[in-house]
Design an enzyme around this catalytic site. Structure first.
Site, PDB file in Angstrom:
ATOM      1  N   CYS A   1      12.227  14.156  -8.198  1.00 64.72           N
ATOM      2  CA  CYS A   1      12.525  14.674  -9.350  1.00 64.72           C
ATOM      3  C   CYS A   1      13.339  13.311 -10.178  1.00 64.72           C
ATOM      4  O   CYS A   1      14.295  12.885  -9.472  1.00 64.72           O
ATOM      5  CB  CYS A   1      13.416  15.642  -9.529  1.00 64.72           C
ATOM      6  SG  CYS A   1      14.109  16.194 -11.081  1.00 64.72           S
TER       7      CYS A   1
ATOM      8  N   ASN B   1       0.780  -1.186  -0.066  1.00 61.02           N
ATOM      9  CA  ASN B   1      -0.149   0.008   0.094  1.00 61.02           C
ATOM     10  C   ASN B   1       0.840   1.475  -0.095  1.00 61.02           C
ATOM     11  O   ASN B   1       1.878   1.493   0.725  1.00 61.02           O
ATOM     12  CB  ASN B   1      -0.912  -0.026   1.221  1.00 61.02           C
ATOM     13  CG  ASN B   1      -1.761  -1.287   1.346  1.00 61.02           C
ATOM     14  OD1 ASN B   1      -2.111  -1.926   0.167  1.00 61.02           O
ATOM     15  ND2 ASN B   1      -2.390  -1.407   2.355  1.00 61.02           N
TER      16      ASN B   1
ATOM     17  N   CYS C   1      16.218  21.474 -11.376  1.00 59.92           N
ATOM     18  CA  CYS C   1      16.771  21.256 -12.600  1.00 59.92           C
ATOM     19  C   CYS C   1      16.427  22.459 -13.640  1.00 59.92           C
ATOM     20  O   CYS C   1      17.220  22.562 -14.552  1.00 59.92           O
ATOM     21  CB  CYS C   1      15.865  20.001 -13.219  1.00 59.92           C
ATOM     22  SG  CYS C   1      16.623  18.732 -12.427  1.00 59.92           S
TER      23      CYS C   1
ATOM     24  N   CYS D   1      17.258  14.636 -10.911  1.00 65.16           N
ATOM     25  CA  CYS D   1      18.242  15.101  -9.831  1.00 65.16           C
ATOM     26  C   CYS D   1      18.008  14.131  -8.419  1.00 65.16           C
ATOM     27  O   CYS D   1      18.420  14.338  -7.556  1.00 65.16           O
ATOM     28  CB  CYS D   1      18.383  16.503  -9.579  1.00 65.16           C
ATOM     29  SG  CYS D   1      16.773  17.204  -8.896  1.00 65.16           S
TER      30      CYS D   1
ATOM     31  N   ASN E   1      -7.600 -13.446   3.130  1.00 62.04           N
ATOM     32  CA  ASN E   1      -8.001 -12.363   1.935  1.00 62.04           C
ATOM     33  C   ASN E   1      -9.416 -12.749   1.262  1.00 62.04           C
ATOM     34  O   ASN E   1     -10.012 -13.773   1.335  1.00 62.04           O
ATOM     35  CB  ASN E   1      -7.176 -12.512   0.839  1.00 62.04           C
ATOM     36  CG  ASN E   1      -7.174 -11.473  -0.370  1.00 62.04           C
ATOM     37  OD1 ASN E   1      -7.491 -10.194   0.005  1.00 62.04           O
ATOM     38  ND2 ASN E   1      -7.688 -11.850  -1.543  1.00 62.04           N
TER      39      ASN E   1
ATOM     40  N   HIS F   1       5.754  -0.812  -2.697  1.00 65.87           N
ATOM     41  CA  HIS F   1       5.377   0.352  -3.965  1.00 65.87           C
ATOM     42  C   HIS F   1       5.601   1.584  -3.746  1.00 65.87           C
ATOM     43  O   HIS F   1       5.077   2.364  -4.240  1.00 65.87           O
ATOM     44  CB  HIS F   1       4.164  -0.264  -4.569  1.00 65.87           C
ATOM     45  CG  HIS F   1       4.162  -1.734  -5.224  1.00 65.87           C
ATOM     46  ND1 HIS F   1       2.967  -2.558  -4.720  1.00 65.87           N
ATOM     47  CD2 HIS F   1       5.016  -2.534  -5.536  1.00 65.87           C
ATOM     48  CE1 HIS F   1       3.351  -3.577  -5.191  1.00 65.87           C
ATOM     49  NE2 HIS F   1       4.552  -3.824  -5.750  1.00 65.87           N
TER      50      HIS F   1
ATOM     51  N   SER G   1      -4.743  -9.192   0.585  1.00 65.14           N
ATOM     52  CA  SER G   1      -3.946  -8.913  -1.006  1.00 65.14           C
ATOM     53  C   SER G   1      -4.306 -10.184  -1.485  1.00 65.14           C
ATOM     54  O   SER G   1      -4.361 -11.357  -1.098  1.00 65.14           O
ATOM     55  CB  SER G   1      -2.511  -8.875  -0.711  1.00 65.14           C
ATOM     56  OG  SER G   1      -1.871  -8.864  -1.880  1.00 65.14           O
ATOM     57  N   SER G   2      -4.640 -10.164  -2.850  1.00 69.75           N
ATOM     58  CA  SER G   2      -4.797 -11.258  -3.727  1.00 69.75           C
ATOM     59  C   SER G   2      -3.371 -11.501  -4.477  1.00 69.75           C
ATOM     60  O   SER G   2      -3.284 -12.278  -5.301  1.00 69.75           O
ATOM     61  CB  SER G   2      -5.885 -10.946  -4.898  1.00 69.75           C
ATOM     62  OG  SER G   2      -5.438  -9.883  -5.628  1.00 69.75           O
TER      63      SER G   2
HETATM   64 ZN   LIG Z   1      15.503  17.964 -10.325  1.00 71.55          ZN
END
Ligand SMILES: [Zn+2]
Length: 391
Positions: A154, A128, A218, A157, A308, A146, A283-284
């Site tokens: 960014c 999650n 940047c 950078c 689940n 995840h 969760s599956s």
């Molecule tokens: Zn940057």
């Protein structure tokens, strides 16, 4: 290389393990036995546990893929190469952010915290991106497989910043969308579809003219002189064709089709190596990056537990007796060797806590340190073999 890829077809259900775990009380007993008899348990959580907090999951009864067959999450390659996709992503994410900020942990998160405090589970890995584990039990070590929605970075950078600060910039650049947010607030029955990653879909809303800023560092870097074109307000100008420019800001969550960060993958694998059982909640395992962690545990001879609602991807691999059937030790056991129940994780864990606290007291010494990362098999190149289905 390991990618996050959606797998959107419905998954078949297996009979409960053990076969006696057909009711909530018997499921609680089986899960209690599983936790009581494990030396160290790693928790792996998924979108199912955040549903009660108001975030949809993917495949549950009211999940995004279940209700909205057209739903297609954004893919990493599209975000990097297509300006229009970035506008679409940020527009939907901008509109959905208020809802994400409001989300709070629910009783399942609190039950996880109590299981950890009691020593019945050690560490956790979550798929999650909602930060609800850390909000509910900040001291418990969590690997965010995840990534997280709460920060942006960014791509050039690698500067990280708070999503809430980026949101203010989006407000400044998109006054009409800000007005729309007000309208959403005062019109609760707008047909809005919320996605698990915090984005929302509002029928009829076009995203082409949504504006987003580049990374300021940047933009001011002379190396990229002339490569980042902005309008008078500082928003990225519309780009036709390949729009892979320096200074693109992206949320730190792992998009579908994106590699997991190496250190995150190794940390997760190290956690699997260090325990003797893994308990999956909500969760599956449809995402390969999560499924393979459980498969790894299984291949190491470790015990697997799954709570689940609904089917789990490729779960025969966890229970098979070699002849395509669920092995007798799981079917006829009491949950100690493995458990697979289809109930709400909050109901089961709250029930199990009552049993554990009664019969086991607190077992605070059961937190096992991480194994040596050198012993994990992270040199194997793993590749998602599923082709993403766009439904
Ligand atoms: Zn940057």
């Amino acid at each position: 290389m390991l990618l996050r890829i959606p797998y959107t077809t419905p998954l078949p259900s297996l009979p409960p393990i053990p076969t006696t775990a057909t009711t909530l009380p018997t499921a609680i007993t089986a899960v209690s036995n599983f936790l009581l008899n494990a030396r160290s348990t790693l928790l792996l959580s998924g979108a199912g546990i955040s549903v009660e907090s108001g975030l949809p999951d993917y495949r549950g009864p009211r999940g995004t893929y279940t209700l909205n067959k057209e739903y297609r999450p954004i893919f990493y390659g599209d975000f990097v190469h297509k300006d229009a996709m970035r506008r679409r992503y940020w527009a939907r994410s901008f509109l959905g952010w208020k809802g994400v900020e409001k989300v709070r942990p629910n009783r399942t998160h609190r039950a996880v915290g109590r299981l950890w405090e009691g020593g019945w589970v050690g560490e956790a890995i979550t798929q999650n991106v909602d930060s609800l584990h850390s909000m509910s039990h900040p001291a418990m070590p969590i690997t965010n497989l995840h990534g997280l929605l709460s920060t942006v970075l960014c791509l050039t950078c690698r500067t990280h910043s708070e999503r809430s600060v980026f949101q203010k910039e989006l407000h400044r650049l998109n006054p009409t969308y800000s007005e729309f947010i007000e309208k959403m607030r005062s019109t609760p029955d707008l047909p809005i579809k919320r996605g698990p990653d915090g984005d929302i879909e509002v029928p009829g809303v076009k995203y082409e003219n949504f504006r987003y800023p580049p990374c300021q560092k940047c933009l001011n870097n002379s190396t990229f002189d002339g490569m980042i074109k902005v309008d008078k307000d500082g928003a990225v100008e519309i780009i036709d064709g390949d729009a892979n420019i320096p200074g693109i800001v992206k949320p730190t969550l792992v998009f579908f089709g994106e590699n997991l960060r190496d250190e995150v993958r190794k940390e997760a694998e190290g956690k699997v190596d260090a325990v003797d059982s893994v308990l999956v909640i909500g969760s599956s395992l449809a995402t390969y990056s999560a499924w393979r962690l459980v498969k790894k545990a299984k291949d190491q001879g470790k015990k697997v537990g799954i709570i689940n609602l609904g089917g789990v991807r490729g779960e025969n691999a966890f229970w098979d007796d070699g002849e395509g059937k669920i092995a007798a030790k799981y079917r006829l056991g009491d949950g100690t060797d493995g458990v697979r129940v289809e109930f709400d994780a909050g109901d089961v864990l709250e029930g199990a806590l009552e049993v554990l606290e009664r019969v086991d007291g607190k077992r605070v010494n059961r937190k096992v340190p991480l194994g040596d990362p050198e012993t994990s098999r992270h040199d194997i190149e793993l590749r998602e073999i599923e082709t993403a289905t766009a439904r």
